[in-house]
Design a protein around this motif. Structure first.
Motif, PDB file in Angstrom:
ATOM      1  N   ARG A  79      41.006  38.791  48.919  1.00 31.60           N
ATOM      2  CA  ARG A  79      40.113  39.218  48.692  1.00 31.60           C
ATOM      3  C   ARG A  79      39.053  40.727  48.745  1.00 31.60           C
ATOM      4  O   ARG A  79      38.109  41.013  48.474  1.00 31.60           O
ATOM      5  CB  ARG A  79      39.350  38.413  49.939  1.00 31.60           C
ATOM      6  CG  ARG A  79      37.972  38.555  50.014  1.00 31.60           C
ATOM      7  CD  ARG A  79      37.113  37.184  51.278  1.00 31.60           C
ATOM      8  NE  ARG A  79      38.084  38.096  52.462  1.00 31.60           N
ATOM      9  CZ  ARG A  79      37.754  38.716  53.075  1.00 31.60           C
ATOM     10  NH1 ARG A  79      36.115  40.146  53.239  1.00 31.60           N
ATOM     11  NH2 ARG A  79      38.456  39.182  54.589  1.00 31.60           N
ATOM     12  N   GLU A  82      39.712  42.660  45.643  1.00 31.82           N
ATOM     13  CA  GLU A  82      38.566  42.468  45.023  1.00 31.82           C
ATOM     14  C   GLU A  82      37.121  43.177  44.922  1.00 31.82           C
ATOM     15  O   GLU A  82      35.949  43.673  44.403  1.00 31.82           O
ATOM     16  CB  GLU A  82      38.383  40.987  44.652  1.00 31.82           C
ATOM     17  CG  GLU A  82      39.910  40.542  43.832  1.00 31.82           C
ATOM     18  CD  GLU A  82      39.520  41.188  42.307  1.00 31.82           C
ATOM     19  OE1 GLU A  82      38.908  40.927  42.293  1.00 31.82           O
ATOM     20  OE2 GLU A  82      41.040  40.924  42.359  1.00 31.82           O
ATOM     21  N   SER A  83      37.035  42.483  46.249  1.00 35.01           N
ATOM     22  CA  SER A  83      35.445  43.599  46.940  1.00 35.01           C
ATOM     23  C   SER A  83      35.858  44.756  46.921  1.00 35.01           C
ATOM     24  O   SER A  83      34.738  45.675  46.414  1.00 35.01           O
ATOM     25  CB  SER A  83      35.587  43.055  48.226  1.00 35.01           C
ATOM     26  OG  SER A  83      34.690  44.259  49.333  1.00 35.01           O
ATOM     27  N   LEU A  85      37.447  47.004  44.386  1.00 34.59           N
ATOM     28  CA  LEU A  85      37.258  47.451  42.608  1.00 34.59           C
ATOM     29  C   LEU A  85      35.473  46.188  42.109  1.00 34.59           C
ATOM     30  O   LEU A  85      35.284  47.664  41.097  1.00 34.59           O
ATOM     31  CB  LEU A  85      37.760  46.070  42.479  1.00 34.59           C
ATOM     32  CG  LEU A  85      39.829  46.433  42.131  1.00 34.59           C
ATOM     33  CD1 LEU A  85      40.078  45.271  41.690  1.00 34.59           C
ATOM     34  CD2 LEU A  85      39.785  47.962  42.137  1.00 34.59           C
ATOM     35  N   ARG A  86      35.123  45.831  42.853  1.00 35.36           N
ATOM     36  CA  ARG A  86      33.403  45.503  42.640  1.00 35.36           C
ATOM     37  C   ARG A  86      32.545  46.164  43.462  1.00 35.36           C
ATOM     38  O   ARG A  86      31.101  46.180  42.774  1.00 35.36           O
ATOM     39  CB  ARG A  86      32.814  43.846  43.016  1.00 35.36           C
ATOM     40  CG  ARG A  86      33.956  42.951  42.411  1.00 35.36           C
ATOM     41  CD  ARG A  86      33.233  41.356  42.071  1.00 35.36           C
ATOM     42  NE  ARG A  86      32.978  41.423  44.583  1.00 35.36           N
ATOM     43  CZ  ARG A  86      33.549  40.835  44.583  1.00 35.36           C
ATOM     44  NH1 ARG A  86      34.972  40.265  44.245  1.00 35.36           N
ATOM     45  NH2 ARG A  86      34.165  40.577  46.186  1.00 35.36           N
ATOM     46  N   GLY A  87      33.056  47.624  44.024  1.00 34.52           N
ATOM     47  CA  GLY A  87      32.103  48.762  44.349  1.00 34.52           C
ATOM     48  C   GLY A  87      32.192  48.374  45.688  1.00 34.52           C
ATOM     49  O   GLY A  87      31.278  49.283  46.289  1.00 34.52           O
ATOM     50  N   ASP A  88      32.237  47.485  46.802  1.00 37.00           N
ATOM     51  CA  ASP A  88      31.709  47.254  47.667  1.00 37.00           C
ATOM     52  C   ASP A  88      32.798  47.834  48.677  1.00 37.00           C
ATOM     53  O   ASP A  88      34.633  46.907  48.844  1.00 37.00           O
ATOM     54  CB  ASP A  88      31.919  45.508  47.888  1.00 37.00           C
ATOM     55  CG  ASP A  88      31.348  44.918  49.658  1.00 37.00           C
ATOM     56  OD1 ASP A  88      30.906  46.188  50.532  1.00 37.00           O
ATOM     57  OD2 ASP A  88      32.006  44.699  49.943  1.00 37.00           O
ATOM     58  N   GLN A  89      32.570  48.964  49.336  1.00 36.86           N
ATOM     59  CA  GLN A  89      33.763  50.114  50.065  1.00 36.86           C
ATOM     60  C   GLN A  89      33.774  49.972  52.041  1.00 36.86           C
ATOM     61  O   GLN A  89      32.685  50.694  51.925  1.00 36.86           O
ATOM     62  CB  GLN A  89      33.667  51.136  49.305  1.00 36.86           C
ATOM     63  CG  GLN A  89      34.346  52.341  50.195  1.00 36.86           C
ATOM     64  CD  GLN A  89      36.166  51.973  49.335  1.00 36.86           C
ATOM     65  OE1 GLN A  89      36.639  51.018  48.724  1.00 36.86           O
ATOM     66  NE2 GLN A  89      37.294  53.344  49.755  1.00 36.86           N
TER      67      GLN A  89
END
Length: 351
Positions: A79, A82-83, A85-89
């Motif tokens: 999870r 994936e977060s 990779l979606r740009g949520d850092q």
């Protein structure tokens, strides 16, 4: 207060074992110790949630008071990845810094255990060099020596880290290579300003998995139970005549024999020699005579749903990993106590 980051450039070289020995040694010196695994990329899912098993083991083994969330603050779960990779850092560095300050409070020494390889954690801005830099922690590099190529790796790390490379430990060095390592490799490293903290000889009994490890790794069904604590030091594949098999099986001791479930002749031949367990492939149950003979010898008989080739490949991935538990812990502790330069380590850490 001293902090030491125990790192490696490859998997299964004994970082956890070294960390545990360091914690124990420093405690015996009368020092208060802390432990962290800053980034975990091998996360286990439990009923209580995601955990790092190394961190859990260390917490229990050394009765550490900090919660697991501080001991292993950054868990690379699916999870989380994936977060990212979606740009949520999220600010993983700040999270690690806060956890480190809590763990280090009041401690004389804090041991940080690196991830599986040098680069792991980079997508969180927490690769080995980044963690070392963030926490101002000198690096103790744990490395195997199998070929001269190991020197290239150590030289590259030294060139990158400079003075932050506290030293190296050459672990699991084969007896046939010990003289060469001690009289040629170590002097070379010292001339290159890479302190060698220890050369630990290879001990096959420390690396060997138990039958229970084999069961867990290949998810085997136990057809006939026996001594699951037996060590598996060798693998043998039975795919010949029974007459040839007996001579072949006698060449290797403490072995797992992998053969088809439809070959009772090979299974009986294996049981006449030093066999830790039988692994029957193709999901075929053994004959009653085999089960009876194995039960009398206390040898577990396991059933693998995979074919022979796949089973062997999976077992080869299990062999050679340094494990640290039970009697193996005592064996490794003795080796480390004898072959690590504790006085020099203390001096380099400023203790």
């Amino acid at each position: 207060m001293a902090t030491l980051y125990v790192a490696s450039t490859e998997t299964f070289v004994g970082k956890s074992a070294i960390c545990a020995v360091l914690l124990e040694q420093f405690r015996q010196q009368g020092r208060s110790v802390g432990y962290m695994k800053p980034v975990s990329v091998a996360v286990a899912q439990t009923e209580q949630g995601a955990i790092d098993q190394d961190a859990q083991f260390m917490r229990e083994q050394f009765d550490l008071q900090e919660p697991l969330e501080q001991i292993a603050p950054v868990l690379a779960t699916t999870r989380v990845i994936e977060s990212v990779l979606r740009g949520d850092q999220p600010d993983f560095r700040a999270r690690l810094q806060r956890a480190y300050e809590s763990v280090a409070a009041g401690k004389d020494v804090v041991i940080l255990e690196g991830a599986n390889t040098w680069a792991e954690g980079a997508m969180f801005d927490l690769s080995a060099d980044q963690v070392s830099d963030l926490l101002n922690a000198p690096v103790l590099l744990i490395n195997r020596f199998r070929t001269i190529a190991a020197l290239d790796i150590m030289a590259a790390v030294h060139r990158y880290l400079g003075q932050r490379l506290l030293g190296v430990v050459l672990n699991q060095v084969y007896q046939s290579q010990l003289d060469y390592v001690q009289h040629t490799v170590v002097p070379y490293l010292e001339r290159s300003e890479v302190p060698v903290i220890g050369v630990i000889p290879h001990d096959p009994q420390i690396e060997a998995p138990t039958v229970q490890d084999v069961i867990d790794h290949i998810d085997a069904d136990v057809v006939s139970d026996g001594d699951r604590t037996r060590l598996v030091e060798n693998l043998s594949v039975g795919a010949m005549s029974a007459e040839a098999a007996l001579s072949f099986f006698r060449r290797k001791g403490n072995k797992a024999v992998i053969t088809g479930g439809d070959r009772p002749d090979l299974q009986i031949a294996a049981l006449e020699t030093s066999t830790s367990c039988l692994i029957l492939t193709g999901n075929m149950r053994p004959a009653a005579t085999v089960i009876d003979r194995a039960a009398r010898l206390n040898v577990p008989v396991l059933l693998s749903a995979d074919d022979t080739l796949t089973t062997v490949q999976r077992l080869e991935a299990l062999m050679g990993r340094l494990r640290f538990g039970g009697s193996k812990r005592d064996r490794f502790r003795s080796l480390a106590a004898e072959h690590l330069d504790w006085k020099r380590l203390d001096q380099l850490l400023g203790l």
